[in-house]
Design a protein around this motif. Sequence first.
Motif, mmCIF file in Angstrom:
data_model
loop_
_atom_site.group_PDB
_atom_site.id
_atom_site.type_symbol
_atom_site.label_atom_id
_atom_site.label_comp_id
_atom_site.label_asym_id
_atom_site.label_seq_id
_atom_site.Cartn_x
_atom_site.Cartn_y
_atom_site.Cartn_z
ATOM 1 N N ASN A 14 67.505 100.676 -78.042
ATOM 2 C CA ASN A 14 67.490 99.242 -78.310
ATOM 3 C C ASN A 14 68.890 98.682 -78.042
ATOM 4 O O ASN A 14 69.855 99.042 -78.723
ATOM 5 N N VAL B 270 71.207 95.081 -80.433
ATOM 6 C CA VAL B 270 71.689 95.355 -81.784
ATOM 7 C C VAL B 270 73.152 94.958 -81.908
ATOM 8 O O VAL B 270 73.833 94.782 -80.900
ATOM 9 N N GLU C 46 69.623 94.228 -86.047
ATOM 10 C CA GLU C 46 69.137 93.597 -84.816
ATOM 11 C C GLU C 46 70.054 92.422 -84.492
ATOM 12 O O GLU C 46 70.460 91.679 -85.385
#
Lengths: 406, 406
Positions: B336, B339, B385
């Motif tokens: 991901n 972040v 996030e």
Amino acid sequence: MALIVKKFGGTSVGSIERIEAVAELIIRAKQQGHQVVVVVSAMSGETNRLLSLAKQIDERPSARELDVLLTTGEQVSIALLAMAIVKRGHSAVSLLADQIGIKTDNVFGKARIQGIDVSRLQQELEHNRIAIVAGFQGRDTEGNITTLGRGGTDTSAVEIAAAISADECQIYTDVDGVYTTDPRVEPRARRMEQITFEEMLELASLGAKVLQIRSVEAAGRYNLPLRVLSTFKPDSGTLISYEEPKVTSRTVSGIAYQKDEALLIVRQVPENPSSLARVLCLLAEFDIEVDMISQINHQVGKIDYALTVHSNEYAQALDVLNSNLVALGASCVEGNAEVAKISAVGVGMKSHSGIAGIFFDALANENIHTLLVSTSEIKISVLVEERYLELAVRALHSAFSLESRD
Amino acid sequence: MALIVKKFGGTSVGSIERIEAVAELIIRAKQQGHQVVVVVSAMSGETNRLLSLAKQIDERPSARELDVLLTTGEQVSIALLAMAIVKRGHSAVSLLADQIGIKTDNVFGKARIQGIDVSRLQQELEHNRIAIVAGFQGRDTEGNITTLGRGGTDTSAVEIAAAISADECQIYTDVDGVYTTDPRVEPRARRMEQITFEEMLELASLGAKVLQIRSVEAAGRYNLPLRVLSTFKPDSGTLISYEEPKVTSRTVSGIAYQKDEALLIVRQVPENPSSLARVLCLLAEFDIEVDMISQINHQVGKIDYALTVHSNEYAQALDVLNSNLVALGASCVEGNAEVAKISAVGVGMKSHSGIAGIFFDALANENIHTLLVSTSEIKISVLVEERYLELAVRALHSAFSLESRD
């Protein structure tokens, strides 16, 4: 194999493309087996750019700091030129004044070189590297940065060449040598292959665009052969040395001229031993330099002095003399700024008679009056009205057959 | 009277007007009775201009020559600044690395300072002169020019300040200090008057625009008080020293964040002592640096590793791990890139319990999930996030009452 110092001026390294062309020229000399030391100026325009930064801060900036500022110009050139050579697979190293021990006095802005410690330079040459040296700069005994003044890079090149006992110092420029006269005035002017130091000094005005007279004097003092040649046109240029051309029939080497002279005539000064000195001292007080001097006995007990000054100083000189007519005992001062000096120069004059005859005959044939005459062992100079300049140059060039080969 | 080193970056001397303003700032310090040494960068834009000249010749120019080229930038600045001071009737002298004996190793482009011979600097100070030193540059033992790499002028300033035992090293920049967090994210962010070296190092991301971390480390090593302050706004800035703020109630000093992190999770690796090492060694082989590391026991005999890398290296890291799933014995890799890392930093944490409670409570109140946690003695960092970044920063800033005065 020869040890050669090559000097490139600002125009020669004025752009990246030109720097790359110079790199290739240097590499060719290296490949011919020569040891090469290169001395470089700032890229053209750079010194003016830096100067304008300084002037924005102070119309008369600190002389020490101005030298610190201006020397960055040459530092940029040597780094870029060394990069261009390294990129082409050859060994090169840029060097600043302090790295090769160029010691000067501490007169910022126009320092004089006092010595060069050549050990680092010799070490680089022994390692087969091309040494790229920043011109125009030095260090004083306290390690302060100094610059050598106008034409400083020529001076650097000559002094370095002398210090390492180079076989030749080559000054690359945008013309391909020294000509018998100005090609713009006489299209039949011919590039000289060879010329002596004495002639070059007398022909200063012909070479002024090419060579700083101070460096010609220095090269002469060191008996260092100097060659002027073009960066952009591969050719052998003009060699300046003490060697006289083999063909001894040549009596006159070149015809030089100067437009920026002005004539002053001080009329009817009482004839006595100190009267000329008084005129000259008066002008010297105002820093006005006098070039040609002549005197005419006008009538008993009275004398006329004719002299020339730089045209920039003409108005002031006229003013100074006019304000001192009484003190000088003169009747009046006349002047003429529309004059030019023309000179024929040649070491052959020393041993040949009749040169002056040919000279004045050539002018007489064209009906050109001479206003002043001055001669030296290897030169005849006359002052003429400026409108006759081109005609006089061409007449003399032809009279001495300068258009034909040496 | 104090001995102060003042460092000015490229923006501070980016134009003639700014150089003149800096000259006046320096003169004011001198008039207050201080001894002043100034360290200066190249005018903003100049280094890039020089770099582009070099790149036109060679995409990868000779490292030695690039240093010769780039150091001209600082030489121009010091000359102009010295001129501006001299013009105002004060004594100033520009000094290059070789003139004050800044010795470095010979790693061109990122040399390290090995010593400074301060005798010339001390001599100038004794003569009551303002010394203006070129930052970023040094000389190796053979006299070659070197540069100190990114942030080199900060390094020069700190090393010179340490060498002459300055009372303070002042880093002038275009912001007026170090803030409790990024004011663009939390407008209530407050400038800190004082902060410790340890906190500053942990808050690196807050200060990165202001201070090179390498120079903060060096100042800490020398126990040299460092002050960050604005060139354009007279104020006392932020002082960085070993002294802890007097008010001990403060536990957290600032909230830092980093957007350029990316998360990688290696799933279901067999649980054994060498499995983490294998993952890290694999990434190290490709020069990928790992920041945060965490592990989760997923099921018996299996473990998940979560780690963060710089977002620039995310794609490559994902690739490397995916190509080695079998060798690692992992089931899959998830990633991901959206972040961010958020950190609360404070030396007060050492002696205060309950900080972590406040920290996670603040995030929980905003319903922000933490993806990874990492702590040190004076720092708590979490990965969230990226879309929660601003909210999390504001929540933490407020939870620790950073908007109120020290």
